[in-house]
Design a protein around this motif. Structure first.
Motif, PDB file in Angstrom:
ATOM      1  N   VAL A 115      -2.639  19.649   1.468  1.00 55.46           N
ATOM      2  CA  VAL A 115      -2.046  20.018   2.402  1.00 55.46           C
ATOM      3  C   VAL A 115      -0.993  18.831   2.421  1.00 55.46           C
ATOM      4  O   VAL A 115      -1.461  17.966   2.970  1.00 55.46           O
ATOM      5  N   ALA A 116      -0.176  19.063   2.450  1.00 62.87           N
ATOM      6  CA  ALA A 116       1.520  17.905   3.059  1.00 62.87           C
ATOM      7  C   ALA A 116       2.460  18.450   2.932  1.00 62.87           C
ATOM      8  O   ALA A 116       3.206  17.558   2.016  1.00 62.87           O
ATOM      9  N   ALA A 117       2.873  19.945   3.332  1.00 63.45           N
ATOM     10  CA  ALA A 117       3.793  19.300   3.603  1.00 63.45           C
ATOM     11  C   ALA A 117       4.540  20.125   2.883  1.00 63.45           C
ATOM     12  O   ALA A 117       6.168  19.941   1.982  1.00 63.45           O
ATOM     13  N   SER A 131      -0.953  29.842   1.257  1.00 60.07           N
ATOM     14  CA  SER A 131      -1.368  30.716   2.711  1.00 60.07           C
ATOM     15  C   SER A 131      -0.165  30.523   3.705  1.00 60.07           C
ATOM     16  O   SER A 131       0.743  30.697   2.488  1.00 60.07           O
ATOM     17  N   ASP A 132      -0.120  31.247   5.081  1.00 65.97           N
ATOM     18  CA  ASP A 132       1.205  32.058   4.928  1.00 65.97           C
ATOM     19  C   ASP A 132       2.071  30.286   5.620  1.00 65.97           C
ATOM     20  O   ASP A 132       1.344  29.467   5.293  1.00 65.97           O
ATOM     21  N   GLY A 133       3.179  30.124   5.168  1.00 61.41           N
ATOM     22  CA  GLY A 133       3.882  29.131   5.702  1.00 61.41           C
ATOM     23  C   GLY A 133       3.992  29.201   7.088  1.00 61.41           C
ATOM     24  O   GLY A 133       3.471  29.514   7.774  1.00 61.41           O
ATOM     25  N   ALA A 228      11.740  28.086   1.681  1.00 62.83           N
ATOM     26  CA  ALA A 228      10.463  27.354   1.121  1.00 62.83           C
ATOM     27  C   ALA A 228       9.379  26.470   2.189  1.00 62.83           C
ATOM     28  O   ALA A 228       8.725  25.524   2.287  1.00 62.83           O
ATOM     29  N   PRO A 229       8.741  27.355   3.192  1.00 61.98           N
ATOM     30  CA  PRO A 229       8.228  27.163   3.999  1.00 61.98           C
ATOM     31  C   PRO A 229       6.976  26.639   3.379  1.00 61.98           C
ATOM     32  O   PRO A 229       6.152  26.882   2.399  1.00 61.98           O
ATOM     33  N   ALA A 230       6.331  25.758   3.567  1.00 59.63           N
ATOM     34  CA  ALA A 230       5.100  24.768   3.317  1.00 59.63           C
ATOM     35  C   ALA A 230       3.626  25.235   3.911  1.00 59.63           C
ATOM     36  O   ALA A 230       3.977  26.436   5.054  1.00 59.63           O
ATOM     37  N   GLY A 231       2.783  25.588   3.498  1.00 61.32           N
ATOM     38  CA  GLY A 231       1.755  26.359   3.494  1.00 61.32           C
ATOM     39  C   GLY A 231       1.041  25.344   2.811  1.00 61.32           C
ATOM     40  O   GLY A 231       1.299  24.556   1.899  1.00 61.32           O
ATOM     41  N   PHE A 232      -0.866  26.267   3.039  1.00 57.82           N
ATOM     42  CA  PHE A 232      -1.682  25.136   2.455  1.00 57.82           C
ATOM     43  C   PHE A 232      -2.302  25.773   0.568  1.00 57.82           C
ATOM     44  O   PHE A 232      -1.991  26.923   0.968  1.00 57.82           O
ATOM     45  N   ASN A 246      -5.410  31.416   6.370  1.00 59.32           N
ATOM     46  CA  ASN A 246      -4.086  33.097   7.473  1.00 59.32           C
ATOM     47  C   ASN A 246      -4.605  33.047   8.241  1.00 59.32           C
ATOM     48  O   ASN A 246      -3.847  33.658   9.429  1.00 59.32           O
ATOM     49  N   LYS A 247      -5.771  33.619   8.565  1.00 56.49           N
ATOM     50  CA  LYS A 247      -5.903  33.897   9.507  1.00 56.49           C
ATOM     51  C   LYS A 247      -6.368  33.168  10.710  1.00 56.49           C
ATOM     52  O   LYS A 247      -5.637  33.483  12.097  1.00 56.49           O
ATOM     53  N   ALA A 248      -6.791  32.242  10.721  1.00 54.28           N
ATOM     54  CA  ALA A 248      -7.072  31.550  11.748  1.00 54.28           C
ATOM     55  C   ALA A 248      -5.640  30.544  11.564  1.00 54.28           C
ATOM     56  O   ALA A 248      -5.845  30.091  13.249  1.00 54.28           O
TER      57      ALA A 248
END
Ligand code: SNW
Length: 279
Positions: A115-117, A131-133, A228-232, A246-248
């Motif tokens: 997790v870091a943008a 994950s989703d963006g 390029a959206p940030a994701g987990f 994603n759900k959370a």
């Protein structure tokens, strides 16, 4: 009478013993049931802990505060999301690393998630899943030289990037100047401030933060990185974890948590409607 009393005492005592024994048995069963339900549905390294690889100096996305705790938008958002999966804050363990080590570390099972943008790209999706963006913005150059405002204007100049980032890829492809690679923002900004490099190319919100801190620096160029959206970042194939995240994440967007954190950490930056509550 006396005998009766003895008998009652005996019965009472036996009952207590039975209840105690039952409690022990039930307790054991309770534990067994817990262990079964806790059967590591998210394929974590340790089922009771989410191990998060991150950066210590990507303020305000994620960074260590004066007490050494990880905070920032990404850190707080991830803690909130993990909370919705049933993990308390102390069960979410952040470890700072060089950016370049993060994706390989998730791929090799050193961390459950990074997790870091971290921007989602097809190239990165070859080694890890996203994950989703949850964030989309600009890549920005900070410099004391206002002329560094285009790819061409960097000719003959030295531009810092963090190794492994989208800035590095963009710079190698488009900037005319020399690219100087750093492991993190701190080392690059130190080089910028002592004149070793002429500009540093980082994420917009970090750039904004540095120009607030060092009055000689300005943001001289912004490159859109909305594709390029940030994701987990999770291990390839860990769909159970990715889908739960994603759900959370959707829930955090829907109930306004995302909005609150964005306003807190990125004041003034516009928020895309897709991350905001529908109603
Ligand atoms: O692609 C952008 C995204 O649109 C948003 O602005 C957050 O930053 C990005 O994900 C790009 N971040 C860089 C990358 O993914 C650097 C990350 C870092 O230095 N921690 O390579």
């Amino acid at each position: 009478m006396q005998k009766n009393l003895e008998r009652r005492k005996f019965v009472k005592c036996s009952l207590t013993l039975i209840v105690a024994a039952a409690a022990v048995l039930l307790g054991a069963r309770g534990n067994a049931t817990f262990a079964l339900a806790d059967d590591n549905p998210y394929n974590l390294i340790d089922p009771k802990v989410i191990s998060v690889g991150t950066m210590g100096d990507a303020r305000p996305y994620v960074f260590t505060d004066a007490d050494g705790n990880f905070t920032g938008f990404d850190a707080e958002l991830f803690r909130d999301v993990a909370g919705r999966l049933g993990f308390q804050a102390e069960q979410v363990v952040f470890t700072g690393q060089d950016f370049a080590a993060l994706l390989p570390s998730v791929a090799s099972g050193r961390f459950d998630v990074a997790v870091a943008a971290i921007g989602t790209t097809e190239a990165r999706k070859k080694t890890v899943d996203f994950s989703d963006g949850y964030l989309a913005g600009y890549l920005s150059i900070i410099s004391a030289d206002p002329a560094l405002s285009s790819n061409e204007s960097t000719a003959g100049k030295r531009i810092g990037v963090i190794q492994g980032t989208l800035q590095e890829i963009y710079a190698e492809k488009n900037l005319k100047g020399d690219i100087v690679k750093f492991p993190d923002n701190n080392s690059a900004v130190a080089a910028l401030n002592n004149g070793t490099i002429d500009g540093h190319f980082t994420d917009y919100e970090s750039a904004k933060q540095y120009v607030e801190r060092y009055s000689n620096l300005k943001i001289t160029m912004n490159v859109p990185s909305f594709d390029a959206p940030a994701g987990f970042v999770v291990k390839k194939g860990n769909d159970a974890f990715r889908e739960a995240l994603n759900k959370a994440l959707r829930a955090a967007m829907e109930d306004g948590t995302w909005k609150r954190l964005h306003e807190k950490w990125f004041p003034g930056t516009p928020m895309p409607a897709e991350y905001l509550p529908k109603s």
